[in-house]
Design an enzyme around this catalytic site. Structure first.
Site, PDB file in Angstrom:
ATOM      1  N   THR A 142      42.119  42.389  40.833  1.00 15.99           N
ATOM      2  CA  THR A 142      40.936  41.557  41.053  1.00 15.99           C
ATOM      3  C   THR A 142      41.179  40.628  42.241  1.00 15.99           C
ATOM      4  OG1 THR A 142      41.730  39.903  39.444  1.00 15.99           O
ATOM      5  CG2 THR A 142      40.273  41.645  38.617  1.00 15.99           C
TER       6      THR A 142
ATOM      7  N   SER B 176      37.407  44.998  36.284  1.00 15.95           N
ATOM      8  CA  SER B 176      38.078  43.717  36.115  1.00 15.95           C
ATOM      9  C   SER B 176      38.975  43.728  34.892  1.00 15.95           C
ATOM     10  CB  SER B 176      37.046  42.597  35.971  1.00 15.95           C
ATOM     11  OG  SER B 176      36.220  42.822  34.838  1.00 15.95           O
TER      12      SER B 176
ATOM     13  N   HIS C 242      44.232  32.097  30.948  1.00 15.14           N
ATOM     14  CA  HIS C 242      45.249  33.070  31.341  1.00 15.14           C
ATOM     15  C   HIS C 242      46.584  32.373  31.598  1.00 15.14           C
ATOM     16  CE1 HIS C 242      41.837  35.804  32.096  1.00 15.14           C
ATOM     17  NE2 HIS C 242      42.733  36.772  31.942  1.00 15.14           N
TER      18      HIS C 242
ATOM     19  N   LYS D  35      48.711  33.891  37.025  1.00  9.65           N
ATOM     20  CA  LYS D  35      47.501  34.570  37.503  1.00  9.65           C
ATOM     21  C   LYS D  35      47.019  33.903  38.788  1.00  9.65           C
ATOM     22  CE  LYS D  35      42.984  36.355  36.124  1.00  9.65           C
ATOM     23  NZ  LYS D  35      43.314  37.673  36.702  1.00  9.65           N
TER      24      LYS D  35
ATOM     25  N   GLY E 135      38.518  38.048  36.946  1.00  7.28           N
ATOM     26  CA  GLY E 135      37.531  39.095  37.168  1.00  7.28           C
ATOM     27  C   GLY E 135      36.742  39.405  35.911  1.00  7.28           C
TER      28      GLY E 135
END
Length: 242
Positions: A73, A97, A131, A135, A141
């Site tokens: 993504t 995604s 997340h 990340k 995404g």
């Protein structure tokens, strides 16, 4: 089936293990600085790299006549360019995604719920995603896909990261924005929540990933499905959700 892994981070390693368990062979494990040697021998490529490498990886697959599954993504401003190249080269392509089977069911439920909720303007929608701290992109995404699913089935006009400030939007414009809150905490693989809140109650829909296994399994299933096909597809095609 012979698989080229484009990107060999944590996701690439999980995909490798699941692919081998399902009887497949890995013919290329490409990290950032090594070459594409071995790509032409692959039946399919799976790209879980980084945003800056995705377009080069996907383009190389089309040039080598290798179908490609991309879960990277953060590069989608060039998605239509890759679609055009795929069609030009008569290739095969799926970009998602999120390849998790559960998340793709969640996407369907999200669109269905958005159609229902579009009739009730007392509810205001918001999305939250959580997340791990490694990340790179925000919002995720998956959160953007959830927002786009709502936009396609409601009177909302756009999404925005966090709640937009009223000083540059009229009250009417403000009402049409879907706020997305992105949190980065520990090693969380991915939690997404869609919340419709009113003065009297709230409706909440959530998907929680327990590990990376679901993302990897979905990507391998998509790779198995796309071999021998031509065109641009989605996980709706793979899972027969259309």
């Amino acid at each position: 089936m012979k698989i080229a892994l484009l990107g060999y981070g944590k996701m690439g390693q999980v995909i490798e293990r699941i692919a081998l368990e399902r009887g497949h062979e890995i013919v290329l494990k490409k990290e950032e600085k090594n070459t594409f040697d071995g790509l032409s021998a692959a039946d399919v490529a799976i790209d879980f790299s980084v945003p800056t490498a995705a377009v080069s990886n996907i383009s190389s697959c089309f040039q080598a006549n290798v179908p490609v599954i991309s879960g990277t993504t953060g590069w989608l401003e060039q998605y239509e360019e890759m679609v055009a190249l795929c069609n030009q080269k008569k290739g095969a392509f799926i970009s998602s995604s999120n390849f998790s089977l559960g998340v793709n069911i969640f996407f369907e439920l999200n669109e269905y719920l958005a159609k229902i909720m579009s009739k009730f303007d007392t509810y205001k929608v918001a999305i939250e995603e959580i997340h791990h701290t490694q990340k790179l992109d925000a919002p995720s995404g998956t959160a953007i896909s959830l927002a786009n699913g709502i936009l396609a089935n409601s009177s909302y006009t756009n999404w925005t990261l966090e709640k937009p400030e009223a000083n540059h939007l009229s009250p009417n414009e403000l009402e049409k924005q879907i706020p997305i809150k992105a949190k980065r905490i520990g090693t969380i693989p991915g939690t997404h929540t869609v919340n419709y809140n009113s003065a009297v109650d709230a409706i909440e829909m959530k998907h929680t990933a327990h590990n990376r296994e679901g993302f990897a399994l979905g990507a391998v299933i998509a790779a198995e499905w796309i071999v021998g096909k031509q065109g641009v597809f989605t996980m709706k095609d793979v899972l027969e959700l259309k």
